[in-house]
Design an enzyme around this catalytic site. Structure first.
Site, PDB file in Angstrom:
ATOM      1  N   HIS A   1       0.831  -1.209   0.000  1.00  9.34           N
ATOM      2  CA  HIS A   1       0.000   0.000   0.000  1.00  9.34           C
ATOM      3  C   HIS A   1       0.866   1.260   0.000  1.00  9.34           C
ATOM      4  O   HIS A   1       0.607   2.197  -0.771  1.00  9.34           O
ATOM      5  CB  HIS A   1      -0.918   0.004   1.224  1.00  9.34           C
ATOM      6  CG  HIS A   1      -1.721  -1.250   1.380  1.00  9.34           C
ATOM      7  ND1 HIS A   1      -2.691  -1.613   0.488  1.00  9.34           N
ATOM      8  CD2 HIS A   1      -1.679  -2.232   2.316  1.00  9.34           C
ATOM      9  CE1 HIS A   1      -3.238  -2.756   0.874  1.00  9.34           C
ATOM     10  NE2 HIS A   1      -2.630  -3.153   1.988  1.00  9.34           N
TER      11      HIS A   1
ATOM     12  N   HIS B   1      18.849  16.377  16.647  1.00 13.05           N
ATOM     13  CA  HIS B   1      18.229  16.365  17.973  1.00 13.05           C
ATOM     14  C   HIS B   1      19.050  15.538  18.954  1.00 13.05           C
ATOM     15  O   HIS B   1      19.188  15.920  20.126  1.00 13.05           O
ATOM     16  CB  HIS B   1      16.810  15.812  17.883  1.00 13.05           C
ATOM     17  CG  HIS B   1      16.115  15.737  19.207  1.00 13.05           C
ATOM     18  ND1 HIS B   1      16.132  14.607  19.994  1.00 13.05           N
ATOM     19  CD2 HIS B   1      15.404  16.666  19.895  1.00 13.05           C
ATOM     20  CE1 HIS B   1      15.454  14.839  21.103  1.00 13.05           C
ATOM     21  NE2 HIS B   1      15.006  16.069  21.068  1.00 13.05           N
TER      22      HIS B   1
ATOM     23  N   SER C   1      19.628  26.442  18.668  1.00 12.77           N
ATOM     24  CA  SER C   1      19.231  25.883  17.374  1.00 12.77           C
ATOM     25  C   SER C   1      18.689  26.955  16.441  1.00 12.77           C
ATOM     26  O   SER C   1      19.007  26.985  15.241  1.00 12.77           O
ATOM     27  CB  SER C   1      18.188  24.785  17.590  1.00 12.77           C
ATOM     28  OG  SER C   1      17.808  24.203  16.372  1.00 12.77           O
TER      29      SER C   1
ATOM     30  N   TYR D   1      21.797  19.759  25.952  1.00  8.18           N
ATOM     31  CA  TYR D   1      20.723  19.672  26.940  1.00  8.18           C
ATOM     32  C   TYR D   1      21.160  18.924  28.197  1.00  8.18           C
ATOM     33  O   TYR D   1      20.909  19.385  29.325  1.00  8.18           O
ATOM     34  CB  TYR D   1      19.513  18.982  26.305  1.00  8.18           C
ATOM     35  CG  TYR D   1      18.370  18.762  27.272  1.00  8.18           C
ATOM     36  CD1 TYR D   1      17.512  19.804  27.606  1.00  8.18           C
ATOM     37  CD2 TYR D   1      18.161  17.513  27.863  1.00  8.18           C
ATOM     38  CE1 TYR D   1      16.464  19.608  28.494  1.00  8.18           C
ATOM     39  CE2 TYR D   1      17.122  17.311  28.751  1.00  8.18           C
ATOM     40  CZ  TYR D   1      16.277  18.355  29.065  1.00  8.18           C
ATOM     41  OH  TYR D   1      15.249  18.162  29.946  1.00  8.18           O
TER      42      TYR D   1
ATOM     43  N   ASN E   1      14.207  15.617  12.925  1.00  3.28           N
ATOM     44  CA  ASN E   1      15.615  15.414  12.589  1.00  3.28           C
ATOM     45  C   ASN E   1      16.292  14.782  13.796  1.00  3.28           C
ATOM     46  O   ASN E   1      16.807  15.478  14.673  1.00  3.28           O
ATOM     47  CB  ASN E   1      16.266  16.747  12.215  1.00  3.28           C
ATOM     48  CG  ASN E   1      17.662  16.575  11.640  1.00  3.28           C
ATOM     49  OD1 ASN E   1      18.281  15.531  11.782  1.00  3.28           O
ATOM     50  ND2 ASN E   1      18.159  17.609  10.987  1.00  3.28           N
TER      51      ASN E   1
ATOM     52  N   LYS F   1      14.523  21.552  33.758  1.00  5.15           N
ATOM     53  CA  LYS F   1      14.260  21.058  32.405  1.00  5.15           C
ATOM     54  C   LYS F   1      13.812  22.167  31.473  1.00  5.15           C
ATOM     55  O   LYS F   1      14.237  22.225  30.314  1.00  5.15           O
ATOM     56  CB  LYS F   1      13.202  19.960  32.473  1.00  5.15           C
ATOM     57  CG  LYS F   1      12.828  19.357  31.147  1.00  5.15           C
ATOM     58  CD  LYS F   1      11.777  18.284  31.324  1.00  5.15           C
ATOM     59  CE  LYS F   1      11.356  17.708  29.980  1.00  5.15           C
ATOM     60  NZ  LYS F   1      10.314  16.665  30.133  1.00  5.15           N
TER      61      LYS F   1
ATOM     62  N   HIS G   1      20.304  28.065  12.760  1.00  2.88           N
ATOM     63  CA  HIS G   1      19.492  28.091  11.537  1.00  2.88           C
ATOM     64  C   HIS G   1      19.505  29.482  10.898  1.00  2.88           C
ATOM     65  O   HIS G   1      19.645  29.611   9.668  1.00  2.88           O
ATOM     66  CB  HIS G   1      18.050  27.688  11.846  1.00  2.88           C
ATOM     67  CG  HIS G   1      17.852  26.209  12.007  1.00  2.88           C
ATOM     68  ND1 HIS G   1      18.176  25.525  13.160  1.00  2.88           N
ATOM     69  CD2 HIS G   1      17.365  25.275  11.150  1.00  2.88           C
ATOM     70  CE1 HIS G   1      17.883  24.249  13.013  1.00  2.88           C
ATOM     71  NE2 HIS G   1      17.396  24.065  11.798  1.00  2.88           N
TER      72      HIS G   1
ATOM     73  N   ARG H   1      11.276  16.492  18.209  1.00  2.00           N
ATOM     74  CA  ARG H   1      12.070  15.302  18.535  1.00  2.00           C
ATOM     75  C   ARG H   1      12.207  14.358  17.358  1.00  2.00           C
ATOM     76  O   ARG H   1      13.245  13.714  17.196  1.00  2.00           O
ATOM     77  CB  ARG H   1      11.445  14.563  19.714  1.00  2.00           C
ATOM     78  CG  ARG H   1      11.662  15.184  21.066  1.00  2.00           C
ATOM     79  CD  ARG H   1      11.317  14.221  22.175  1.00  2.00           C
ATOM     80  NE  ARG H   1       9.921  13.806  22.096  1.00  2.00           N
ATOM     81  CZ  ARG H   1       8.929  14.381  22.747  1.00  2.00           C
ATOM     82  NH1 ARG H   1       9.178  15.437  23.512  1.00  2.00           N
ATOM     83  NH2 ARG H   1       7.687  13.941  22.643  1.00  2.00           N
TER      84      ARG H   1
END
Length: 569
Positions: free
Chosen positions: A150, A447, A478, A455, A443, A467, A482, A440
């Protein structure tokens, strides 16, 4: 008197009956509303359960690749997950011929890591332990999906649509313009001065290889200074400052070369993206092996016995393989495939070439057609709205084709040539109903690097378990990277990407966390198509406005004021 009393009592009774009737009606309406909401929620929950059951049946029958991993039935649940609380040594159990001592060192490091983490775990019981990256031999999502008839039919449909689009471009060029172009003008313009990019790329790799020997020098000197703790700290801090300065200089040179050589957009993006990739690779290698040196990992033989007091550092072939492997997380060994599927690799390469021509055609037939005269022609709000919404669907195609070309075709092509086993470069981001899941899964390669080396360090050492703050800082980093690639690639200051990604994207992360699955997925696709169309349109306007308008730059504010504004005001 008695009759008056009976009249008053009757009237009070009637008033009480009316009040009771009114209260009964209100309670009935309230009950019916509650029951209606309950039945609606119950039906939605039942539908979700039935949908999950149907998906499970479909996976069991059609998508068998998503339930079992080839030859790894005991790790079937981890096939499509790239992290576990305690990472099992999957990579060390595979082909380790590139690094002969990899298995012994991986076992020793795992044992020492657990022994060292026990006091820290007792000390920080309230702090959430972050999972580790796991490498497993597995195919990409789309590779597994396309094994189903399919999904393969849908792939054929999109392939025919691409062929028909290219035929439309050929007929238009031949019958309207009198020649067949196929977007070659875009390639000729965009790939100018590519030889300068190749030269810079070779010099960057010389720098990257020099870092390997510089890191070895730091580690050996640090071991020799074990008896002089103050000198050892001075040496390590000096090397850390030198390393950070070298990283900043590396990034500065790559960006300044775009301006010095006046590189066109494609050539500039190649140089900037490759420089960013090498920066991330170098930091991954240094960050992973610096922890070994600091913790006192020493060189052992094939059986795990201590050979001498020198620290263990991976051989050069492991470092070189990592530089070209389609991952940004350093390990001494990775899962490897047994052979190269040349037919599979050639198919992925042909997909990259086809989408590149498709991009060139979109640029010439849509972007340049809509915005090529921007700054020369009179323009009002109605014309701007028509142009922006005319770019919505082409921008959506650019988004989807860019994902497929880079994260699926190109990375699978390089992974196949290098026999790299873990092909999970992305997850099923198209089914995400929150922006957390989208970021998440979109990419996974980038990540994972942000999670592992930014992180986790911020969460563990800087913000001590916060957090939210660590996540916000990762988003800002990030977004800046970019924006740096787009800004220097187009040679303009127009921080639309930063605003869309670093501000609106972060806001949508928190706003959509409680959205229902279906509504959340619809909202994600709606915002992606709208946002990507607006972003490409705005960057195209700014680029052509800067080229077409005769602007003077006399003050520093002229460099940060958008050319769109200066052209028409």
């Amino acid at each position: 008197m008695a009759e008056e009393s009976r009249t008053v009592a009757a009237s009070c009774t009637e008033a009480g009956v009316d009040q009771l009737q009114f209260l009964r009606d209100k309670l009935q309406k309230f009950q019916s509303k509650i029951m209606g909401d309950f039945e609606q929620r119950l039906s939605c929950m039942i539908e979700d359960v039935m949908q999950d059951v149907r998906q499970q049946e479909l996976r069991a029958q059609e998508f068998r690749q998503f339930d079992t991993s080839r030859g790894r039935a005991n790790h079937a649940s981890a096939t499509w997950h790239n992290r576990q609380q305690q990472a099992f040594a999957t990579a060390a159990e595979n082909d380790v011929r590139d690094c002969p001592n990899g298995r012994a060192h991986a076992q020793n490091e795992t044992t020492a890591k657990h022994e060292q983490q026990q006091p820290q775990q007792r000390k920080d019981r309230t702090r959430r332990q972050l999972p580790d990256k796991v490498f497993v031999a597995r195919e990409s999502y789309l590779t597994a999906l396309l094994q189903v008839e399919h999904m393969r039919t849908i792939y054929h449909i999109f392939s025919i649509i691409l062929v028909m689009f290219l035929m439309n471009v050929i007929f238009y060029d031949y019958f309207v313009e009198g020649r067949i172009n196929l977007g070659l003008g875009t390639f000729r313009t965009g790939l100018k001065r590519l030889h300068w990019v190749l030269g810079a790329w070779l010099l960057e790799h010389v720098f990257v290889l020099a870092l390997y020997y510089a890191f070895q020098g730091w580690a050996l000197v640090r071991v020799k200074l074990q008896t002089h703790k103050s000198l050892q700290r001075f040496w390590s801090h000096s090397c850390l400052i030198l390393y950070m300065s070298a990283q900043f200089a590396f990034g500065y040179v790559s960006t300044s070369l775009c301006l010095k050589f006046q590189l066109p957009f494609i050539s500039a993006c190649v140089l900037l993206l490759e420089s960013t990739r090498l920066l991330m690779k170098m930091h991954a290698y240094v960050r992973y092996n610096a922890a070994r040196v600091v913790q006192g990992k020493q060189k052992t033989d094939d059986y795990g016995e201590l050979k001498d007091a020198r620290p263990y550092l991976p051989p050069l072939r492991c470092y070189v393989y990592f530089l070209f492997a389609p991952t940004l997380i350093y390990r001494d060994t990775y899962p490897r495939t047994k052979q190269i599927r040349w037919k599979f690799a050639l198919a992925r390469l042909m997909e990259v070439v086809a989408i590149a021509f498709f991009y060139a055609s979109i640029h010439e037939r849509h972007i340049r057609e809509y915005f090529g005269q921007f700054g020369k022609e009179p323009l009002g709000p109605s014309q701007v709205i028509v142009k922006v919404f005319g770019m919505m669907l082409p921008s959506a195609v650019i988004l989807l084709c860019g994902f497929y070309m880079i994260l699926h075709s190109w990375l699978n092509f390089t992974a196949e040539l290098l026999r790299f086993g873990d092909r999970m470069f992305y997850k099923d981001w198209w089914t995400s109903h929150t922006y957390d899941g989208y970021y998440r899964n979109w990419n996974v390669v980038v990540h994972d690097w942000l999670y592992e080396y930014v992180y986790r360090d911020l969460y563990t050492y800087v913000f001590k378990g916060s957090k939210v703050v660590a996540s916000l800082l990762v988003f800002m980093i990030s977004a800046l990277v970019h924006e740096q690639v787009l800004g220097f690639g187009l040679q303009l200051f127009f921080p639309v990407m930063f605003m869309f990604f670093g501000v609106l994207g972060v806001a949508l992360v928190f706003l959509m966390r409680s959205a229902p699955k279906t509504l959340g997925n619809i909202c994600i696709w709606f915002t992606l198509i709208i946002g990507n169309g607006m972003m490409i349109s705005l960057y195209s306007m700014e680029y052509y406005a800067k080229r077409n308008c005769d602007l003077r730059y006399e003050r520093w504010t002229d460099y940060i004021t958008p050319a769109i504004w200066r052209c028409y005001h």
